[in-house]
Motif scaffolding. Structure first.
Motif, PDB file in Angstrom:
ATOM      1  N   GLU A 191     -15.944 -15.744 -29.557  1.00  4.21           N
ATOM      2  CA  GLU A 191     -17.245 -16.500 -28.526  1.00  4.21           C
ATOM      3  C   GLU A 191     -18.543 -15.343 -28.935  1.00  4.21           C
ATOM      4  N   LEU A 192     -18.657 -14.081 -28.840  1.00  5.08           N
ATOM      5  CA  LEU A 192     -20.033 -12.979 -29.472  1.00  5.08           C
ATOM      6  C   LEU A 192     -20.468 -13.562 -30.472  1.00  5.08           C
ATOM      7  N   ALA A 193     -19.864 -13.627 -31.983  1.00  8.60           N
ATOM      8  CA  ALA A 193     -19.917 -14.225 -32.850  1.00  8.60           C
ATOM      9  C   ALA A 193     -20.720 -15.484 -32.968  1.00  8.60           C
ATOM     10  N   GLU A 194     -20.066 -16.607 -32.209  1.00  8.94           N
ATOM     11  CA  GLU A 194     -20.710 -17.683 -31.989  1.00  8.94           C
ATOM     12  C   GLU A 194     -21.217 -18.114 -31.264  1.00  8.94           C
ATOM     13  N   ALA A 195     -21.991 -17.498 -30.372  1.00 12.26           N
ATOM     14  CA  ALA A 195     -23.204 -17.632 -29.810  1.00 12.26           C
ATOM     15  C   ALA A 195     -24.203 -16.686 -30.375  1.00 12.26           C
ATOM     16  N   TYR A 196     -23.991 -16.456 -31.523  1.00 14.67           N
ATOM     17  CA  TYR A 196     -25.350 -15.101 -32.046  1.00 14.67           C
ATOM     18  C   TYR A 196     -25.610 -15.864 -33.031  1.00 14.67           C
ATOM     19  N   ASP A 197     -24.916 -17.043 -33.721  1.00 14.66           N
ATOM     20  CA  ASP A 197     -24.674 -18.250 -34.750  1.00 14.66           C
ATOM     21  C   ASP A 197     -25.702 -18.801 -34.436  1.00 14.66           C
ATOM     22  N   VAL A 198     -25.585 -18.851 -33.590  1.00 13.88           N
ATOM     23  CA  VAL A 198     -26.265 -20.436 -32.245  1.00 13.88           C
ATOM     24  C   VAL A 198     -27.414 -19.433 -32.592  1.00 13.88           C
ATOM     25  N   LEU A 199     -27.699 -18.544 -31.698  1.00 13.41           N
ATOM     26  CA  LEU A 199     -29.230 -17.946 -31.462  1.00 13.41           C
ATOM     27  C   LEU A 199     -30.337 -17.613 -32.316  1.00 13.41           C
TER      28      LEU A 199
ATOM     29  N   ASP B 173     -15.318 -12.464 -37.822  1.00  5.11           N
ATOM     30  CA  ASP B 173     -15.698 -11.101 -39.247  1.00  5.11           C
ATOM     31  C   ASP B 173     -16.170 -11.653 -40.173  1.00  5.11           C
ATOM     32  N   LYS B 174     -16.670 -13.027 -40.446  1.00  2.00           N
ATOM     33  CA  LYS B 174     -17.689 -13.489 -41.441  1.00  2.00           C
ATOM     34  C   LYS B 174     -18.902 -13.248 -41.021  1.00  2.00           C
ATOM     35  N   THR B 175     -19.189 -13.424 -39.702  1.00  2.00           N
ATOM     36  CA  THR B 175     -20.649 -13.906 -39.164  1.00  2.00           C
ATOM     37  C   THR B 175     -20.685 -11.938 -38.678  1.00  2.00           C
ATOM     38  N   PHE B 176     -19.892 -11.174 -38.478  1.00  6.04           N
ATOM     39  CA  PHE B 176     -19.715 -10.000 -38.029  1.00  6.04           C
ATOM     40  C   PHE B 176     -20.262  -8.960 -39.605  1.00  6.04           C
ATOM     41  N   ARG B 177     -20.194  -9.203 -40.977  1.00  8.63           N
ATOM     42  CA  ARG B 177     -20.156  -9.301 -41.937  1.00  8.63           C
ATOM     43  C   ARG B 177     -21.445  -9.555 -42.805  1.00  8.63           C
ATOM     44  N   GLN B 178     -22.258 -10.533 -42.583  1.00 13.52           N
ATOM     45  CA  GLN B 178     -22.948 -10.919 -42.966  1.00 13.52           C
ATOM     46  C   GLN B 178     -24.318 -10.615 -41.926  1.00 13.52           C
ATOM     47  N   PHE B 179     -24.128  -9.623 -40.099  1.00 10.50           N
ATOM     48  CA  PHE B 179     -25.365  -8.743 -39.572  1.00 10.50           C
ATOM     49  C   PHE B 179     -25.193  -7.349 -40.293  1.00 10.50           C
TER      50      PHE B 179
END
Length: 316
Positions: free
Chosen positions: A47-55, A97-103
């Motif tokens: 949920e954290l990753a999806e929220a960050y991906d949007v905002l 994990d993909k969002t985490f790595r990209q960040f």
């Protein structure tokens, strides 16, 4: 029920982009499943990753702020898309994990986290295991060209460097200038190194490099340096070499030395004047020597009469 991405990231709706990044960084590290077994449920991490991906995306965020999750994922009126909103239905790729790595970047995004908080854990991430220890970048070496006068008296040098620094959000960086001050001590030798620890570029997963300045001598119009001695070359005629003369030498501190030469100047001859060289680095009150070398200029040709007279003079 529509999800509140802002509540997920524990931020207000007026949060800046830096606030969004800062909050995601903190919560993602806290709830990551590989965080030494201390993480929360995997769903929270997702949920954290999806929220960050949007905002973190201005177009997705604009659509969500206006139409909510339903409009973001179900589609919006065509006229709204013309104003820069997200124009297609949004579907999260489902890989936190993909969002985490990209960040964070890199194969071991925990490296800076473990170093900061002293965590010692085996991280099964990207095939890399072991303790996340920051490594320091190789030193940056720069020549510091100094005149002999700077090294004779001592001096202060101010050098401006430009380096990359981490911004307050802990994620982005910018280029900033800094002035480094070097106090040059009398008598420093060529090759002397002055180190400014960790003044290189900053990064989230590295220790900044040391910057090292290495003393180099600027060419001098009168002297060359040999340890604490100064070498001066006097240009003389053959007549002077055989009959004697005086050498005038202007010192680094502006005095004019008048040095009589009464010896015959042969090719290996040197004149040593004690205490007129460079200060000793360990004891500036003591100084090396002034060593005078000679370059004798011979005549291009001699008349028969001059040869006869010279031969007669040398055989007496």
């Amino acid at each position: 029920m529509s999800r509140d991405y802002y509540a997920t990231l524990e931020i207000n709706r007026d949060a800046s982009d830096a606030d969004i990044k800062k909050s995601y960084r903190r919560l993602a590290l806290k709830y990551h499943p590989h965080n030494n077994g201390q993480a929360g449920p995997y769903d929270t991490f997702r949920e954290l990753a999806e929220a960050y991906d949007v905002l973190s995306d201005p177009r997705k965020k604009a659509t969500y702020d206006t139409f909510g999750e339903e409009g973001l994922k179900g589609g919006i009126p065509p006229e709204a898309a013309a104003h820069g909103a997200w124009s297609t239905t949004y579907v999260y790729h489902g890989n936190p994990d993909k969002t985490f790595r990209q960040f964070f970047g890199g194969d071991n995004p925990f490296a800076d986290f473990y170093t900061a908080y002293g965590t010692d854990a085996n991280v099964g991430f990207g095939g890399l295991r072991g303790r996340g220890v920051k490594t320091q970048d190789p030193p940056i070496e720069r020549d510091l060209h100094l005149a002999l006068e700077d090294l004779f008296y001592g001096s202060t040098k101010k050098i401006k460097i430009s380096r990359r620094v981490i911004n307050e959000d802990g994620h982005t960086s910018s280029i900033r200038d800094k002035i480094l001050t070097i106090i040059v001590r009398p008598g420093w030798n060529e090759g002397m190194q002055i180190t400014f620890p960790r003044e290189g570029d900053q990064g989230p997963n590295n220790i900044p490099a040391d910057i090292i300045f290495i003393v180099r001598h600027k060419p001098h119009p009168r002297f060359t340096r040999q340890n604490n001695n100064l070498i001066y070359t006097a240009h003389i005629s053959l007549e002077q070499a055989l009959t004697g003369f005086s050498v005038e030498v202007e010192t680094l501190d502006g005095r004019l030395l008048n040095i009589p030469i009464n010896d015959i100047v042969h090719p290996q001859y040197t004149k040593v004047v004690s205490g007129e060289g460079m200060p000793s680095p360990s004891n500036p009150s003591t100084r090396g020597d002034l060593i005078i070398q000679f370059n004798t200029h011979y005549p291009d040709k001699l008349s028969s009469e001059k040869k006869r007279l010279l031969k007669q003079a040398l055989t007496l």
